[in-house]
Design an enzyme around this catalytic site. Structure first.
Site, PDB file in Angstrom:
ATOM      1  N   GLN A 184       0.830  -1.200   0.000  1.00 30.43           N
ATOM      2  CA  GLN A 184       0.000   0.000   0.000  1.00 30.43           C
ATOM      3  C   GLN A 184       0.868   1.256   0.000  1.00 30.43           C
ATOM      4  O   GLN A 184       1.984   1.262   0.523  1.00 30.43           O
ATOM      5  CB  GLN A 184      -0.935   0.000   1.210  1.00 30.43           C
ATOM      6  CG  GLN A 184      -1.951  -1.135   1.198  1.00 30.43           C
ATOM      7  CD  GLN A 184      -2.978  -0.995   0.080  1.00 30.43           C
ATOM      8  OE1 GLN A 184      -3.162   0.083  -0.488  1.00 30.43           O
ATOM      9  NE2 GLN A 184      -3.651  -2.087  -0.244  1.00 30.43           N
ATOM     10  N   TYR A 210      -5.959 -12.315  -3.197  1.00 27.05           N
ATOM     11  CA  TYR A 210      -5.045 -11.276  -3.666  1.00 27.05           C
ATOM     12  C   TYR A 210      -4.244 -10.785  -2.459  1.00 27.05           C
ATOM     13  O   TYR A 210      -4.168  -9.591  -2.181  1.00 27.05           O
ATOM     14  CB  TYR A 210      -5.798 -10.119  -4.319  1.00 27.05           C
ATOM     15  CG  TYR A 210      -6.819 -10.529  -5.353  1.00 27.05           C
ATOM     16  CD1 TYR A 210      -6.454 -10.767  -6.683  1.00 27.05           C
ATOM     17  CD2 TYR A 210      -8.162 -10.693  -5.010  1.00 27.05           C
ATOM     18  CE1 TYR A 210      -7.399 -11.137  -7.635  1.00 27.05           C
ATOM     19  CE2 TYR A 210      -9.109 -11.073  -5.942  1.00 27.05           C
ATOM     20  CZ  TYR A 210      -8.734 -11.298  -7.251  1.00 27.05           C
ATOM     21  OH  TYR A 210      -9.673 -11.674  -8.181  1.00 27.05           O
ATOM     22  N   GLU A 231      -2.290 -15.602  -3.999  1.00 26.68           N
ATOM     23  CA  GLU A 231      -1.651 -14.519  -4.750  1.00 26.68           C
ATOM     24  C   GLU A 231      -0.857 -15.138  -5.893  1.00 26.68           C
ATOM     25  O   GLU A 231      -0.107 -16.099  -5.681  1.00 26.68           O
ATOM     26  CB  GLU A 231      -0.728 -13.723  -3.831  1.00 26.68           C
ATOM     27  CG  GLU A 231       0.193 -12.739  -4.501  1.00 26.68           C
ATOM     28  CD  GLU A 231      -0.553 -11.639  -5.225  1.00 26.68           C
ATOM     29  OE1 GLU A 231      -0.295 -11.461  -6.435  1.00 26.68           O
ATOM     30  OE2 GLU A 231      -1.391 -10.964  -4.594  1.00 26.68           O
ATOM     31  N   ASP A 277      -8.966  -8.160  -1.969  1.00 26.88           N
ATOM     32  CA  ASP A 277      -8.381  -6.863  -2.298  1.00 26.88           C
ATOM     33  C   ASP A 277      -7.844  -6.946  -3.726  1.00 26.88           C
ATOM     34  O   ASP A 277      -6.636  -7.006  -3.951  1.00 26.88           O
ATOM     35  CB  ASP A 277      -7.260  -6.535  -1.303  1.00 26.88           C
ATOM     36  CG  ASP A 277      -6.639  -5.163  -1.544  1.00 26.88           C
ATOM     37  OD1 ASP A 277      -7.199  -4.388  -2.346  1.00 26.88           O
ATOM     38  OD2 ASP A 277      -5.587  -4.877  -0.934  1.00 26.88           O
ATOM     39  N   CYS A 304     -10.110  -0.236  -4.785  1.00 26.80           N
ATOM     40  CA  CYS A 304      -9.544   1.073  -5.117  1.00 26.80           C
ATOM     41  C   CYS A 304     -10.259   1.723  -6.293  1.00 26.80           C
ATOM     42  O   CYS A 304      -9.841   2.779  -6.762  1.00 26.80           O
ATOM     43  CB  CYS A 304      -8.046   0.954  -5.407  1.00 26.80           C
ATOM     44  SG  CYS A 304      -7.637  -0.220  -6.704  1.00 26.80           S
TER      45      CYS A 304
END
Length: 349
Positions: A184, A210, A231, A277, A304
């Protein structure tokens, strides 16, 4: 400027009377650089605009009514907050910076006011020290990330410089990562993001889809008997395993796989909690359907892109999930981007 479907897009030619919310942008590249696009607004106006965008997407795209407050977590710093950057370089013209908005034209950036000082120092160093004559390609991409001790990691397929590992402490946990893996970007809000994404929930099995380097996986493993992190970036999973070992945790299963393939092939009998995410483009329809088919009682969706979030919230709502809370976390001051955390619960049947 153009019309797409029922939506018209325009650009401002001239400001006849400025809004009380308009300020002088604190960056000389504003308007040409494709990065910051809210810099002409005071901070409260930026936050109000982002909440309005989230609510508009939920009502217009998802066709859902969420009448409760959308909680906003402000960034303590609106400049000098960014610990990750992606720079572009023209190796023939010795330029390094960002692309012009909606183009591949490179803007040579001297100073970027949203970068952490250590990242700005690295940008200055690269500009003066890059071996321009050794680049094979005319255009190169350089990823950079900064740890909480000021160490900077740099990666480019065009550079021989090794990519160093750096660390960041968040939510009481120590994370190793590098410029080759996602982390992040706001130095000051990672603790808040973790707290918003992981409510007061415990149980047997949790999914972290993720999962990256394990930012959410590690705290989840403190609360669940088993946590499964998925992932497809092998470098990120290598860090995630290292981070779980550093934390002394043995109840995490990491899978190097796409979320789509994992959900298609995994045999999961019961999932108490699922956190996802996804990247900005979101999750494929069949992937979302497989996740919904697992019927986790609670889901934390970290997004996002509000329009993609709204699309998927509709899918959850259609099978009996309700939105408990929506939190807007301003990870990206000076831009229209906003991180949104939605907590969903399944209605009992």
């Amino acid at each position: 400027r153009e019309v797409k479907g029922k939506t018209a897009f325009a650009e401002i030619d001239d400001v006849i009377e400025p809004s009380p919310d308009r300020i002088d942008p604190p960056c000389p590249y504003f308007g040409s650089c494709g990065g910051c696009d809210f810099m002409q607004m005071n901070y409260q106006a930026q936050l109000d605009g982002k909440v309005a965008m989230i609510r508009d997407c939920i009502e217009r795209i998802a066709k859902l009514k969420f009448e409760r407050e959308i909680r906003v977590i402000e960034s303590p710093e609106v400049l000098g907050y960014r610990l990750r950057a992606q720079w572009h370089a023209n190796t023939r013209e010795h330029k390094i910076g960002y692309y012009r908005r909606n183009s591949r034209e490179l803007i040579d950036i001297g100073k970027c006011p949203i970068l952490l000082p250590d990242l700005q120092t690295k940008l200055d160093q690269l500009r003066s020290d890059l071996p321009w004559g050794e680049f094979f390609s005319e255009k190169a991409q350089i990823d950079a990330a900064c740890g909480d001790s000021g160490d900077v990691s740099v990666f480019s397929s065009e550079l021989l410089e090794p990519t160093r590992d750096i660390t960041f402490t968040a939510a009481g946990e120590k994370y190793f990562f590098s410029a080759r893996s996602f982390f992040q970007g706001n130095r000051y809000l990672i603790d808040d993001l973790v707290a918003a994404a992981i409510p007061d929930v415990r149980g047997r099995t949790a999914l972290d889809l993720y999962c990256g380097v394990g930012l959410f996986t590690i705290p989840l493993a403190r609360r669940f008997e088993t946590v499964i992190g998925v992932e497809e970036n092998a470098d990120a999973i290598e860090f995630a395993r290292r981070n779980s070992e550093t934390a002394g945790l043995t109840n995490i299963q990491f899978h190097v796989d796409s979320v789509r393939d994992f959900l298609e092939n995994a045999e999961l009998e019961h999932v108490d909690f699922a956190l996802l995410d996804p990247p900005r483009a979101g999750t494929e329809k069949d992937t979302m359907e497989r996740l919904i088919g697992l019927s986790p009682p609670m889901v934390s969706y970290v997004a996002c892109e509000p329009s993609i979030l709204a699309r998927d919230l509709r899918r959850f709502a259609d099978v009996g999930y309700r939105i408990e809370t929506i939190t807007a976390i301003d990870l990206f001051p000076q831009t229209h981007h906003v991180e949104t955390v939605s907590i969903l619960k399944r209605d009992q049947i």
